[in-house]
Design an enzyme around this catalytic site. Structure first.
Site, short mmCIF file in Angstrom:
data_model
loop_
_atom_site.label_atom_id
_atom_site.label_comp_id
_atom_site.label_asym_id
_atom_site.label_seq_id
_atom_site.Cartn_x
_atom_site.Cartn_y
_atom_site.Cartn_z
N HIS A 91 62.85 40.13 -87.56
CA HIS A 91 61.90 39.35 -86.89
C HIS A 91 60.55 40.06 -86.76
CE1 HIS A 91 60.58 36.94 -83.75
NE2 HIS A 91 60.42 37.93 -82.68
N ARG A 117 65.97 43.82 -76.89
CA ARG A 117 66.31 43.11 -78.04
C ARG A 117 67.22 43.81 -79.00
NH1 ARG A 117 60.85 40.36 -80.11
NH2 ARG A 117 60.70 38.86 -78.49
N GLU A 134 60.37 38.59 -69.48
CA GLU A 134 61.39 38.72 -70.75
C GLU A 134 62.00 39.97 -70.82
OE1 GLU A 134 58.52 38.01 -74.11
OE2 GLU A 134 59.03 35.95 -73.92
N HIS A 153 65.62 39.96 -84.31
CA HIS A 153 65.57 39.09 -83.16
C HIS A 153 66.95 38.54 -83.04
CE1 HIS A 153 64.61 35.87 -80.17
NE2 HIS A 153 63.52 36.47 -80.18
N ARG A 202 59.78 47.65 -80.36
CA ARG A 202 58.84 46.93 -79.75
C ARG A 202 59.38 46.09 -78.28
NH1 ARG A 202 56.73 40.82 -80.57
NH2 ARG A 202 59.03 40.73 -81.03
C1 LIG Z 1 59.23 33.12 -84.41
C2 LIG Z 1 58.40 34.17 -84.00
C3 LIG Z 1 58.13 34.35 -82.49
C4 LIG Z 1 57.24 35.33 -81.98
N1 LIG Z 1 57.06 35.36 -80.45
C5 LIG Z 1 56.21 36.34 -80.16
C6 LIG Z 1 56.03 36.12 -78.70
O1 LIG Z 1 56.31 35.09 -77.90
N2 LIG Z 1 54.96 37.06 -78.25
C7 LIG Z 1 54.60 38.20 -79.11
O2 LIG Z 1 53.65 38.73 -78.55
N3 LIG Z 1 54.75 38.32 -80.22
C8 LIG Z 1 55.56 37.42 -80.85
N4 LIG Z 1 56.03 37.23 -82.06
C9 LIG Z 1 55.24 38.44 -83.06
C10 LIG Z 1 53.84 37.83 -83.13
O3 LIG Z 1 53.70 36.44 -83.36
C11 LIG Z 1 53.25 38.58 -84.48
O4 LIG Z 1 53.47 39.96 -84.35
C12 LIG Z 1 51.64 38.28 -84.56
O5 LIG Z 1 51.54 37.10 -84.58
C13 LIG Z 1 51.30 39.04 -85.80
O6 LIG Z 1 50.05 38.47 -85.97
P1 LIG Z 1 48.89 39.00 -87.16
O7 LIG Z 1 47.56 38.45 -86.89
O8 LIG Z 1 48.99 40.60 -87.23
O9 LIG Z 1 49.64 38.52 -88.57
P2 LIG Z 1 50.16 36.82 -88.83
O10 LIG Z 1 49.96 36.08 -87.67
O11 LIG Z 1 51.33 36.89 -89.42
O12 LIG Z 1 49.01 36.64 -89.73
C14 LIG Z 1 49.09 37.20 -91.26
C15 LIG Z 1 48.06 36.57 -91.94
O13 LIG Z 1 47.48 37.28 -93.23
C16 LIG Z 1 47.74 36.33 -94.26
N5 LIG Z 1 48.11 37.16 -95.46
C17 LIG Z 1 49.06 38.02 -95.84
N6 LIG Z 1 49.22 38.62 -96.69
C18 LIG Z 1 48.07 38.12 -97.36
C19 LIG Z 1 47.45 38.28 -98.64
N7 LIG Z 1 48.01 38.94 -99.81
N8 LIG Z 1 46.40 37.69 -99.17
C20 LIG Z 1 45.73 36.95 -98.17
N9 LIG Z 1 46.00 36.88 -96.98
C21 LIG Z 1 47.40 37.35 -96.59
C22 LIG Z 1 48.33 35.39 -93.95
O14 LIG Z 1 48.21 34.08 -94.84
C23 LIG Z 1 48.22 35.31 -92.39
O15 LIG Z 1 46.95 34.19 -92.38
C24 LIG Z 1 56.66 36.37 -82.96
C25 LIG Z 1 56.91 36.42 -84.00
C26 LIG Z 1 57.88 35.08 -84.62
C27 LIG Z 1 58.00 35.17 -86.16
#
Ligand SMILES: Cc1cc2nc3c(=O)[nH]c(=O)nc-3n(C[C@H](O)[C@H](O)[C@H](O)COP(=O)(O)OP(=O)(O)OC[C@H]3O[C@@H](n4cnc5c(N)ncnc54)[C@H](O)[C@@H]3O)c2cc1C
Length: 544
Positions: A347, A286, A118, A240, A382
């Site tokens: 993004h 990006r 990538e 993005h 990032r």
């Molecule tokens: C379309 C897309 C494609 C991506 N592709 C990639 C990729 O290929 N590779 C990569 O490394 N990264 C990628 N990313 C980024 C990556 O997906 C995210 O940075 C990562 O998944 C974040 O994970 P997390 O566990 O921190 O949060 P999240 O997966 O966003 O989870 C957040 C959680 O917190 C909960 N939450 C939020 N606020 C509250 C609240 N007030 N009370 C209770 N619960 C709450 C939500 O319900 C959820 O369960 C992508 C992101 C997107 C949107």
């Protein structure tokens, strides 16, 4: 008031929260909270994959160098090294949990899984599950979580505020739980635990156009901020470059891997343009690709540009990008023959709640991991696929730290109940919907991909008005999910604008027309904004 007690309260059930829950559950009883259903998260939508040093021809040094280069001089090198060195064992941990990554068709390769390349990476090092990597991780880890006797899950629960107390003899506050709105009963419940982990993801929903689902409203950053945590580098929002541009497609992202596998960006007349912006053309970082598209769109007054992979064999496209293929097909676009209309969208949040190498924040007992956190890994930008890696590595280090260090006793804590005696049901919901739209629109127009000081100042005065209006509303009316999200989004918008105004240079994801170049001589390492000070405090910060 309903009061529930556990050893560890994890707020957020994406890659970071699920991994931490599984790593802690052998020794601790966990409550795991999710704002909506347990599947919905940014993690679910990740397409590309996870960056890790897996092939024997690749090297830790090369992954570190690429990350630091993408971070435009602001990465914390010790943290980058820490994360990259732990990449291989964390991928193995996922494989052991049962995540099904895409394998090579033949067994001639030195590493059994297919690795893709990538933007920003100088080697093929992105492990993936076709173009549904996030889905594979989320569903697999969730299944393990649901089967674990030591983990109790609460979905449709929205955290209102964290609970902090000052214990006798302590000169600082400790976090001991949270007030949480049960969205089904509409009652606030009290969750008590000596250790709280924020894993709530980022804040891209603060912008009008985003690739993120509705959960990404910056709640964790606002929650931590209100308890006194420092928040850093919020001016660095990643846009993005390629979200599908179609009236019926809400937030559908066309993975970076399409460009990695040869996809070409074209103007409506078919001409290419990326070579004019960067020698790596479509494989430039990006931020450069997003700015180039934004610039071409503004310059030519066009609604979108096109991403073309149709020169590759149809079988290859369908095998590597089944999700993109199917989704586009559902809108009448056959990507094996037609170019894909795309626009940039908010993004990823590079900044966040400041933590150390163990995910600890400034408040005792409170950890932050995943996209909500600022660890120093990403710097000013990032690199693709480093974010899921960060979720995994800090879930691991925070869990280890918690298992080695929790000693607090919270059994007999006296915590005040949630007081609703002075609020009534709102008869002016229109205030919430209006402010919601206004905030996201001016953030897009004034604090978006290309900024100016004047536009930022305009946004700053608008956000102050909203902050006052929302606090007033919050103090008088019973809380709802939309109000909680709007309150948090506005707090974080304010932090983003203040951070952007402080950085008087263009670097990484922060591009400001008044200061179009990097200014190494005068600029700060990290933009740190503290909540307990009237004036923004900007300082150079380095980890011990
Ligand atoms: C379309 C897309 C494609 C991506 N592709 C990639 C990729 O290929 N590779 C990569 O490394 N990264 C990628 N990313 C980024 C990556 O997906 C995210 O940075 C990562 O998944 C974040 O994970 P997390 O566990 O921190 O949060 P999240 O997966 O966003 O989870 C957040 C959680 O917190 C909960 N939450 C939020 N606020 C509250 C609240 N007030 N009370 C209770 N619960 C709450 C939500 O319900 C959820 O369960 C992508 C992101 C997107 C949107």
């Amino acid at each position: 008031m309903t009061t529930l007690k556990s050893d560890v309260l994890i707020i957020g059930a994406g890659a970071a929260g699920l991994s931490a829950a599984l790593r802690l559950a052998e020794k601790k009883h966990i409550f795991l909270i999710s704002k909506v259903n347990l599947l919905e998260s940014n993690t679910l939508y990740a397409q590309g994959g996870i960056a890790a040093v897996l092939d024997e021809k690749d090297s830790i040094k090369s992954h570190i160098t690429d990350t630091i280069k993408a971070g435009a001089g602001l990465c914390d090198e010790a943290i980058v090294k820490f994360v990259v060195e732990k990449s291989k064992e964390n991928i193995q941990w996922l494989i052991d949990q049962g995540v099904q990554f895409t394998k090579h068709q033949s067994n001639k390769q030195s590493y059994p899984y297919h690795l893709t390349k990538e933007g920003g990476h100088s080697f093929r090092r992105v492990i993936h599950a076709a173009d549904k990597t996030g889905h594979a991780i989320q569903t697999c880890l969730l299944e393990r979580v649901l089967a674990h006797p030591n983990i109790t899950v609460y979905e449709h629960h929205n955290v209102v505020d964290l609970i902090t107390i000052k214990k006798t003899g302590d000169n600082a506050s400790s976090c001991v739980g949270a007030y949480i709105l049960n969205r089904k009963t509409e009652q606030v419940e009290m969750f008590i635990a000596p250790t709280v982990i924020l894993a709530t993801g980022g804040v891209s929903k603060v912008y009008l156009y985003t690739s993120n689902p509705d959960t990404a409203s910056g709640d964790g950053i606002a929650l931590a901020w209100r308890t006194g945590c420092r928040v850093a580098n919020m001016e660095f929002n990643q846009f993005h470059p390629t979200c599908l541009y179609h009236p019926d497609a809400k937030s559908f992202l066309v993975t970076e891997a399409v460009r990695g596998e040869g996809g070409i960006l074209r103007l409506p007349n078919g001409k290419t343009f990326m070579k004019r912006y960067h020698q790596a053309a479509e494989l430039a970082p990006r931020d450069i690709v997003a700015r180039a598209i934004d610039n071409e769109m503004k310059r030519q007054g066009i609604e979108c540009v096109y991403l073309d992979i149709s020169h590759k064999p149809a079988a290859f496209i369908k095998e590597h990008f089944p999700t993109v293929y199917k989704r586009c097909k559902s809108y009448g676009i056959d990507i094996t023959t037609d170019p894909i209309p795309v626009v940039p969208a908010a993004h990823y949040t590079c900044g966040g709640v400041m933590t150390d190498i163990n995910g600890q924040t400034d408040v005792k007992g409170l950890y932050a991991i995943g996209e909500v956190a600022f660890t120093g890994l990403h710097g000013a930008n990032r690199m693709a696929s480093n974010s899921l890696l960060e979720c995994l590595v800090f879930a691991q280090s925070a869990s280890q730290h918690i298992l080695q260090n929790t000693t607090q006793n919270i059994i007999n804590l006296k915590v005040p109940d949630w007081d609703e005696s002075r609020v009534t049901d709102s008869d002016e919901e229109v205030v919430v919907t209006h402010n919601w739209d206004e905030l996201r629109r001016f953030m897009w127009d004034y604090v978006g991909i290309v900024r100016t000081t004047k536009r930022l100042q305009r946004a700053a005065s608008r956000v102050q008005l909203l902050l006052h209006e929302i606090e007033d509303y919050y103090g008088n009316f019973r809380i709802t999910n939309d109000l909680l999200e709007l309150r948090n989004l506005t707090v974080v918008a304010d932090i983003i604008i203040r951070s952007a105004l402080r950085r008087k240079e263009s670097r990484g994801l922060h591009f400001i027309l008044d200061f179009q170049h990097k200014d190494d001589a005068h600029q700060i390492q990290n933009t740190i904004i503290t909540p307990d000070s009237e004036v923004d405090i900007i300082e150079s910060y380095s980890y011990p």
